[in-house]
Design a protein around this motif. Structure first.
Motif, PDB file in Angstrom:
ATOM      1  N   ASP A 264      30.618  28.045  33.180  1.00 25.20           N
ATOM      2  CA  ASP A 264      28.829  27.997  33.514  1.00 25.20           C
ATOM      3  C   ASP A 264      28.380  29.360  33.156  1.00 25.20           C
ATOM      4  OD1 ASP A 264      29.002  25.493  34.230  1.00 25.20           O
ATOM      5  OD2 ASP A 264      28.694  25.470  36.392  1.00 25.20           O
ATOM      6  N   PHE A 265      26.915  29.245  32.652  1.00 21.81           N
ATOM      7  CA  PHE A 265      26.269  30.569  32.431  1.00 21.81           C
ATOM      8  C   PHE A 265      26.022  31.362  33.788  1.00 21.81           C
ATOM      9  CE2 PHE A 265      22.352  32.851  32.542  1.00 21.81           C
ATOM     10  CZ  PHE A 265      22.415  33.784  31.136  1.00 21.81           C
ATOM     11  N   ALA A 266      26.132  32.676  33.750  1.00 24.30           N
ATOM     12  CA  ALA A 266      25.648  33.496  35.084  1.00 24.30           C
ATOM     13  C   ALA A 266      25.319  34.700  34.466  1.00 24.30           C
ATOM     14  CB  ALA A 266      27.080  33.930  35.744  1.00 24.30           C
ATOM     15  N   MET A 267      24.048  35.130  35.254  1.00 24.40           N
ATOM     16  CA  MET A 267      23.216  36.432  34.825  1.00 24.40           C
ATOM     17  C   MET A 267      23.324  37.117  36.031  1.00 24.40           C
ATOM     18  SD  MET A 267      19.724  36.771  33.050  1.00 24.40           S
ATOM     19  CE  MET A 267      18.775  35.497  34.077  1.00 24.40           C
ATOM     20  N   VAL A 268      23.580  38.353  35.896  1.00 29.91           N
ATOM     21  CA  VAL A 268      23.509  39.454  37.382  1.00 29.91           C
ATOM     22  C   VAL A 268      22.127  40.309  36.838  1.00 29.91           C
ATOM     23  CG1 VAL A 268      24.483  41.218  38.510  1.00 29.91           C
ATOM     24  CG2 VAL A 268      25.977  39.201  37.809  1.00 29.91           C
ATOM     25  N   PHE A 269      21.201  40.438  37.785  1.00 26.91           N
ATOM     26  CA  PHE A 269      20.001  41.064  37.470  1.00 26.91           C
ATOM     27  C   PHE A 269      19.910  42.129  38.573  1.00 26.91           C
ATOM     28  CE2 PHE A 269      15.828  39.609  35.477  1.00 26.91           C
ATOM     29  CZ  PHE A 269      15.803  40.916  35.141  1.00 26.91           C
ATOM     30  N   ASN A 640      33.639  32.396  47.913  1.00 24.26           N
ATOM     31  CA  ASN A 640      33.570  33.410  47.033  1.00 24.26           C
ATOM     32  C   ASN A 640      33.765  32.830  45.633  1.00 24.26           C
ATOM     33  OD1 ASN A 640      34.941  36.183  48.966  1.00 24.26           O
ATOM     34  ND2 ASN A 640      32.617  35.294  48.911  1.00 24.26           N
ATOM     35  N   PHE A 641      33.087  33.460  44.541  1.00 25.11           N
ATOM     36  CA  PHE A 641      33.498  33.044  43.227  1.00 25.11           C
ATOM     37  C   PHE A 641      33.540  34.093  42.021  1.00 25.11           C
ATOM     38  CE2 PHE A 641      29.050  32.452  43.361  1.00 25.11           C
ATOM     39  CZ  PHE A 641      28.646  32.900  41.999  1.00 25.11           C
ATOM     40  N   ILE A 642      33.985  33.996  41.024  1.00 25.11           N
ATOM     41  CA  ILE A 642      34.051  34.955  40.085  1.00 25.11           C
ATOM     42  C   ILE A 642      33.378  34.815  38.873  1.00 25.11           C
ATOM     43  CG2 ILE A 642      35.893  36.359  40.923  1.00 25.11           C
ATOM     44  CD1 ILE A 642      37.837  35.178  39.258  1.00 25.11           C
ATOM     45  N   THR A 643      32.876  35.777  38.325  1.00 19.95           N
ATOM     46  CA  THR A 643      32.297  35.892  36.696  1.00 19.95           C
ATOM     47  C   THR A 643      32.781  36.968  36.095  1.00 19.95           C
ATOM     48  OG1 THR A 643      30.281  36.955  37.231  1.00 19.95           O
ATOM     49  CG2 THR A 643      30.052  34.559  37.843  1.00 19.95           C
ATOM     50  N   ASP A 644      32.694  36.701  34.617  1.00 23.53           N
ATOM     51  CA  ASP A 644      33.009  38.097  33.954  1.00 23.53           C
ATOM     52  C   ASP A 644      31.757  39.009  33.518  1.00 23.53           C
ATOM     53  OD1 ASP A 644      31.578  36.617  32.039  1.00 23.53           O
ATOM     54  OD2 ASP A 644      33.369  36.135  30.894  1.00 23.53           O
ATOM     55  N   ASN A 645      30.773  38.820  34.374  1.00 29.91           N
ATOM     56  CA  ASN A 645      29.724  39.844  34.229  1.00 29.91           C
ATOM     57  C   ASN A 645      30.021  41.312  34.271  1.00 29.91           C
ATOM     58  OD1 ASN A 645      28.319  37.299  35.567  1.00 29.91           O
ATOM     59  ND2 ASN A 645      26.790  38.070  34.405  1.00 29.91           N
ATOM     60  N   ASP A 646      29.357  41.870  33.332  1.00 30.99           N
ATOM     61  CA  ASP A 646      29.237  43.688  33.507  1.00 30.99           C
ATOM     62  C   ASP A 646      28.798  44.067  34.691  1.00 30.99           C
ATOM     63  OD1 ASP A 646      30.361  46.027  32.681  1.00 30.99           O
ATOM     64  OD2 ASP A 646      29.250  45.933  30.762  1.00 30.99           O
ATOM     65  N   ILE A 647      29.213  44.836  35.983  1.00 31.09           N
ATOM     66  CA  ILE A 647      28.644  45.256  37.008  1.00 31.09           C
ATOM     67  C   ILE A 647      29.316  46.804  37.212  1.00 31.09           C
ATOM     68  CG2 ILE A 647      28.061  42.978  37.667  1.00 31.09           C
ATOM     69  CD1 ILE A 647      30.370  43.976  39.912  1.00 31.09           C
ATOM     70  N   THR A 648      28.642  47.451  38.071  1.00 33.29           N
ATOM     71  CA  THR A 648      29.211  48.662  38.577  1.00 33.29           C
ATOM     72  C   THR A 648      28.305  48.856  40.001  1.00 33.29           C
ATOM     73  OG1 THR A 648      29.856  51.008  38.145  1.00 33.29           O
ATOM     74  CG2 THR A 648      27.523  50.141  37.464  1.00 33.29           C
ATOM     75  N   GLY A 649      28.818  50.058  40.651  1.00 30.23           N
ATOM     76  CA  GLY A 649      28.117  50.207  41.880  1.00 30.23           C
ATOM     77  C   GLY A 649      26.685  50.391  41.754  1.00 30.23           C
ATOM     78  N   GLY A 650      25.826  49.793  42.622  1.00 28.39           N
ATOM     79  CA  GLY A 650      24.502  49.613  42.644  1.00 28.39           C
ATOM     80  C   GLY A 650      23.989  48.205  42.225  1.00 28.39           C
ATOM     81  N   ASN A 651      24.928  47.535  41.614  1.00 28.28           N
ATOM     82  CA  ASN A 651      24.839  45.823  41.828  1.00 28.28           C
ATOM     83  C   ASN A 651      24.968  45.332  42.919  1.00 28.28           C
ATOM     84  OD1 ASN A 651      25.725  45.860  38.056  1.00 28.28           O
ATOM     85  ND2 ASN A 651      23.787  44.975  38.988  1.00 28.28           N
ATOM     86  N   SER A 652      25.447  46.141  43.912  1.00 28.87           N
ATOM     87  CA  SER A 652      25.627  45.257  45.046  1.00 28.87           C
ATOM     88  C   SER A 652      24.763  44.716  45.687  1.00 28.87           C
ATOM     89  CB  SER A 652      26.251  46.360  46.171  1.00 28.87           C
ATOM     90  OG  SER A 652      27.460  46.750  46.012  1.00 28.87           O
ATOM     91  N   GLY A 653      24.500  43.393  46.034  1.00 28.67           N
ATOM     92  CA  GLY A 653      23.364  42.614  46.214  1.00 28.67           C
ATOM     93  C   GLY A 653      22.764  42.024  45.361  1.00 28.67           C
ATOM     94  N   SER A 654      23.131  42.398  43.893  1.00 25.77           N
ATOM     95  CA  SER A 654      22.371  41.605  42.815  1.00 25.77           C
ATOM     96  C   SER A 654      22.571  40.155  42.874  1.00 25.77           C
ATOM     97  CB  SER A 654      23.025  42.139  41.571  1.00 25.77           C
ATOM     98  OG  SER A 654      22.611  43.546  41.384  1.00 25.77           O
ATOM     99  N   PRO A 655      21.452  39.292  42.423  1.00 25.01           N
ATOM    100  CA  PRO A 655      21.425  38.018  42.507  1.00 25.01           C
ATOM    101  C   PRO A 655      22.330  37.619  41.112  1.00 25.01           C
ATOM    102  CG  PRO A 655      19.342  38.724  41.450  1.00 25.01           C
ATOM    103  CD  PRO A 655      20.174  40.013  41.862  1.00 25.01           C
ATOM    104  N   VAL A 656      22.996  36.459  41.460  1.00 25.04           N
ATOM    105  CA  VAL A 656      23.927  35.781  40.451  1.00 25.04           C
ATOM    106  C   VAL A 656      23.069  34.617  40.029  1.00 25.04           C
ATOM    107  CG1 VAL A 656      26.033  34.951  39.672  1.00 25.04           C
ATOM    108  CG2 VAL A 656      25.974  36.710  41.251  1.00 25.04           C
ATOM    109  N   ILE A 657      22.602  34.434  38.745  1.00 30.30           N
ATOM    110  CA  ILE A 657      21.518  33.219  38.539  1.00 30.30           C
ATOM    111  C   ILE A 657      22.005  32.525  37.535  1.00 30.30           C
ATOM    112  CG2 ILE A 657      19.153  33.089  37.662  1.00 30.30           C
ATOM    113  CD1 ILE A 657      18.634  36.060  38.718  1.00 30.30           C
ATOM    114  N   ASN A 658      21.944  31.104  37.679  1.00 28.61           N
ATOM    115  CA  ASN A 658      22.214  30.297  36.627  1.00 28.61           C
ATOM    116  C   ASN A 658      21.328  30.060  35.664  1.00 28.61           C
ATOM    117  OD1 ASN A 658      20.062  28.575  37.407  1.00 28.61           O
ATOM    118  ND2 ASN A 658      21.495  27.402  38.877  1.00 28.61           N
ATOM    119  N   GLY A 659      21.629  29.404  34.622  1.00 26.58           N
ATOM    120  CA  GLY A 659      20.794  28.945  33.420  1.00 26.58           C
ATOM    121  C   GLY A 659      19.467  28.737  33.651  1.00 26.58           C
ATOM    122  N   LYS A 660      19.082  28.063  34.996  1.00 25.66           N
ATOM    123  CA  LYS A 660      17.826  27.498  35.205  1.00 25.66           C
ATOM    124  C   LYS A 660      16.937  28.844  36.040  1.00 25.66           C
ATOM    125  CE  LYS A 660      19.039  22.770  35.277  1.00 25.66           C
ATOM    126  NZ  LYS A 660      19.128  21.577  36.224  1.00 25.66           N
ATOM    127  N   GLY A 661      17.368  29.793  36.252  1.00 27.03           N
ATOM    128  CA  GLY A 661      16.766  30.847  37.013  1.00 27.03           C
ATOM    129  C   GLY A 661      16.972  30.795  38.459  1.00 27.03           C
TER     130      GLY A 661
END
Length: 776
Positions: A264-269, A640-661
């Motif tokens: 499934d699509f995952a976006m970290v913002f 909990n679940f995992i994705t292969d999104n590219d993240i680092t420190g500061g991303n803590s708390g970032s939303p993981v958003i599906n393809g529909k927003g």
């Protein structure tokens, strides 16, 4: 199996996930349409580029905030309700905790807005816009411009551009460089400073697994906390006031109750902190052999000393809880990073890349003139930096890593103003110090810090070259014959900086003479003056050479590979990364599933270990399998679940958003096998660890009973047939029709739980009527 629900239709989308590579990159959202949009669509994005980032219209960016300058948060209601990680809100939770009201241990929930707790100093920044200002910053600058002149022009122009964009300080603005100084972007933010604590689970949920599980998968941590942003009645940012009203975000995230499937699509913002992925092999060697090794050694000593006293006394435990967690975080990270760099042969890979670059530069006379000496300059600069770098690391980790020394360091501006006889500067320094002094002593235990001081000063004395140590320090060590416990007795027994009352008395009538006579201030001032006069200048010369060489190296890389789209290093500006929900195999014969459940929480339970205590009510809910609408289609409660999104420190708390927003989780950690993330991306092992939003809602609703918060949110269920509440619908209004529909859904759920697959429900109330038919 339930096939259809008539009159209230649930559509289930069935798709086969395609094989996808991990997606490296933390991308500027304003460039998504040009660089990434087509690839994101192929992976399952259903939003337009305008719905992700827009200056003129509501978009996803308007729901994302930089939380406190160190984490990310997102709005989840039209009333300014904000969610972030538990560890991001930890300092605020701790600041309100006492032995009588221990919110760290017991959790905190505001059942009405008047119970929400203000947090002095906490702020959120909401992006208004970002602009490419490269041409303005670099106008007239040529290869013939000296590095010193270039640096001066860039500094002057970026400051002027930011100041103009602030519109008389109405906005928080800054210009950041990208691609090692080859491009520049302006960022304009609204800053809101009235941010109130709304809810937090007990740390037995929010920090479950503690340091043992930190950076590890599988995880079972409910890492979330909730805040609310307030504004003045006219809608503008304002300091805390009882007259303030909840902030009305231009966009907030709807929340998905749907299952997550592999692929499934995952976006970290969010706001990733700092990456250094253009760093050469020379820099990597320094990171591994000096920074990480020193951090591991010094933080290990400090953590052990803190923990020893925290285990003895509840008040000390509360005082040091937040400091311990933040210090431990990058202690463990450094261990994993060194292991990952060795496993991936990262330095060897960098050397190979550099050999290709040198060959490319040498193959053309013009390129050789511009880029031929770049790698040589980098190597030479790092050779000098290596001689003095340890002194810089130990200044931060050992000297300023001691609380009393850090407090003394904060008195240096006051000392300088007293010495200069500048009354205005003296008064400002006093005003700046007062809140810092209060904060310092609120969470301070002198005996604990004294032990840390002795250990850190011993390490500083033994590990830093003697010709880089100040004479005053060496004389003190000699006076006490290398006995750092006795040295600590002297400093801590004779400094007024160890007493809040004495410090406040001094601030009422400060004097240069008294500061100069204080042993703690004498020591920190001597170490700082030594650094400023003997170490920093040598580092600065080499860093200037390095800055130019790195800028040319990155420019050359982009020129050498014109078909490759390079993303800029993270620098605490808003980015998005995209990928998929994905499992992984960390080693031969081992495969990790992409999600964990409450079953795993119970399997790890250990009442004798504070990191694995399970609250009694959570156990009761588990035993009754009382998960409500928050179970998945198999009846499991996903944690909990995992994705292969590219993240680092500061991303803590970032939303993981599906393809529909829609919000489907919160990023809170990376995995141990990919701790190289700040320096190099690991395409095979990199995973983003997230708390499932359904577990968050379960804790809020079923565990805490804070249904007032659930009612603010927009919950979306695209269909989980077979789940305990497959027929659940979220209705916000309290009309007769809505009440009937809610009652109908509740009755349908009961029938589904009982195994019925065909039934009808009809309800009437006045003129309102609801009819539901379910067929197998």
């Amino acid at each position: 199996m339930l096939k259809k629900i008539l009159s209230f239709l649930l559509l289930v989308s069935l798709s086969v996930p395609f094989a996808a590579k991990a997606d490296e990159g933390m991308w500027l959202p304003m460039l998504v349409k040009r660089l990434n949009y087509t690839d994101m669509q192929k992976k399952g994005l259903q939003l337009t580029a305008e719905e992700i980032y827009s200056v003129n219209n509501s978009s996803l960016k308007d729901a994302i905030v930089q939380f406190g300058g160190f984490c990310t948060g997102e709005f989840i209601s039209p009333e300014g309700l904000l969610i972030t990680n538990h560890h991001c809100g930890y300092g605020s939770i701790q600041s309100h905790s006492t032995t009588e009201h221990d919110y760290l241990t017991d959790g905190f929930w505001a059942t009405s807005k008047d119970q929400e707790l203000p947090n002095e100093g906490l702020f959120v920044d909401i992006l208004v816009r970002m602009d490419d200002v490269t041409s303005k910053v670099l106008e007239g600058i040529t290869p013939a411009t000296t590095q010193e002149e270039r640096a001066q022009l860039v500094a002057q122009r970026t400051k002027a551009i930011a100041q103009e964009a602030s519109e008389n300080n109405q906005y928080v603005t800054y210009v950041r460089d990208f691609y090692n100084g080859n491009e520049f972007y302006l960022f304009v933010y609204n800053r809101y400073t009235d941010v109130r604590l709304v809810g937090a689970p007990p740390q037995s949920v929010g920090k479950y697994g503690g340091d043992t599980d930190n950076w590890m998968w599988p995880r079972h941590t409910g890492d979330f906390s909730m805040f609310r942003v307030y504004m003045a009645p006219d809608g503008k940012p304002a300091p805390y006031s009882k007259t303030n009203v909840p902030y009305k975000p231009k966009h907030f995230l709807p929340i998905s109750l749907s299952d997550k499937e592999q692929g499934d699509f995952a976006m970290v913002f969010g706001f990733p902190g700092r990456t250094k992925r253009f760093m050469t092999s020379h820099g990597l060697k320094l990171e591994v052999n000096q920074l990480n090794k020193s951090r591991i050694k010094l933080r290990d000593q400090k953590l052990n000393l803190w923990k020893e006293d925290m285990d003895k006394d509840a008040a000390t435990r509360i005082k040091y809880a937040s400091k311990y967690a933040s210090t431990s975080n990058y202690y463990k990270y450094s261990i994993g990073q060194n292991a990952g760099i060795k496993r991936m042969h990262t330095i060897e890979g960098k050397i190979a890349d550099e050999d290709k670059f040198q060959a490319w530069a040498n193959a053309d006379a013009q390129r050789k003139a511009t880029y031929g000496n770049v790698l040589g300059d980098i190597a030479s600069a790092y050779a000098t930096i290596e001689k003095y770098n340890l002194g810089s690391i130990y200044l931060n980790e050992a000297v300023l890593g001691t609380e009393a020394m850090m407090l003394g360091y904060r008195f240096i501006p006051l000392y300088n103003s007293l010495k200069a006889g500048n009354a205005a500067a003296t008064q400002k320094a006093i005003e700046d110090l007062r809140p810092r002094v209060e904060s310092h002593f609120k969470d301070y235990n002198l005996p604990t810090d004294k032990k840390v001081f002795a250990a850190m000063m011993k390490a500083y004395s033994e590990d830093i070259a003697k010709d880089q140590q100040p004479e005053a320090f060496k004389s003190l060590v000699s006076k006490y014959k290398g006995n750092f416990s006795k040295l600590a007795d002297y400093v801590y027994g004779n400094s007024f900086l160890m007493s809040e009352q004495k410090v406040n008395d001094f601030l009422k009538n400060p004097s240069q003479k008294k500061l100069e006579a204080d042993p703690a201030f004498q020591l920190i001032n001597a170490i700082m003056m030594n650094y400023v006069t003997n170490i920093a200048p040598k580092m600065a010369e080499s860093n200037a050479i390095l800055d130019k060489a790195n800028r040319l190296y990155v420019a050359g890389l982009r020129l050498m590979n014109p078909d490759k789209v390079y993303y800029p290093d993270a620098n605490s500006t808003l980015r998005l990364s995209y990928g998929t929900v994905k499992d992984y195999s960390p080693q031969d014969g081992v495969m990790y599933n992409y999600y964990t459940t409450l079953d795993g929480v119970m399997a790890k339970e250990d009442p004798t270990n504070e990191e694995f205590v399970v609250p009694a009510k959570l156990k009761q809910l588990y035993q009754a399998k009382d998960y409500g609408r928050y179970a998945n289609s198999k009846g499991e409660l996903v944690v909990n679940f995992i994705t292969d999104n590219d993240i680092t420190g500061g991303n803590s708390g970032s939303p993981v958003i599906n393809g529909k927003g829609e919000l489907m989780g919160l990023a809170f950690d990376g995995n141990w096998e990919a701790m190289t993330g700040d320096l190099v991306y690991d395409p095979d092992y990199k995973r983003c660890i997230n708390v499932d939003i359904r577990y968050v809602l379960f804790i809020i609703d079923k565990y805490a009973g804070a249904t007032n918060l659930i009612q603010e949110m927009t919950l979306v269920n695209d269909g989980n047939p077979g789940a305990a509440d497959a027929a659940t619908a979220e209705v916000k209004t309290k009309t007769p029709q809505a009440e009937l529909l809610n009652a109908t859904m509740e009755e349908a759920n009961e029938k589904l739980r009982a195994g019925k697959t065909e039934f009808k429900i009809e309800k009437k109330k006045g003129d309102a009527k609801v009819k539901l038919q379910v067929k197998d």
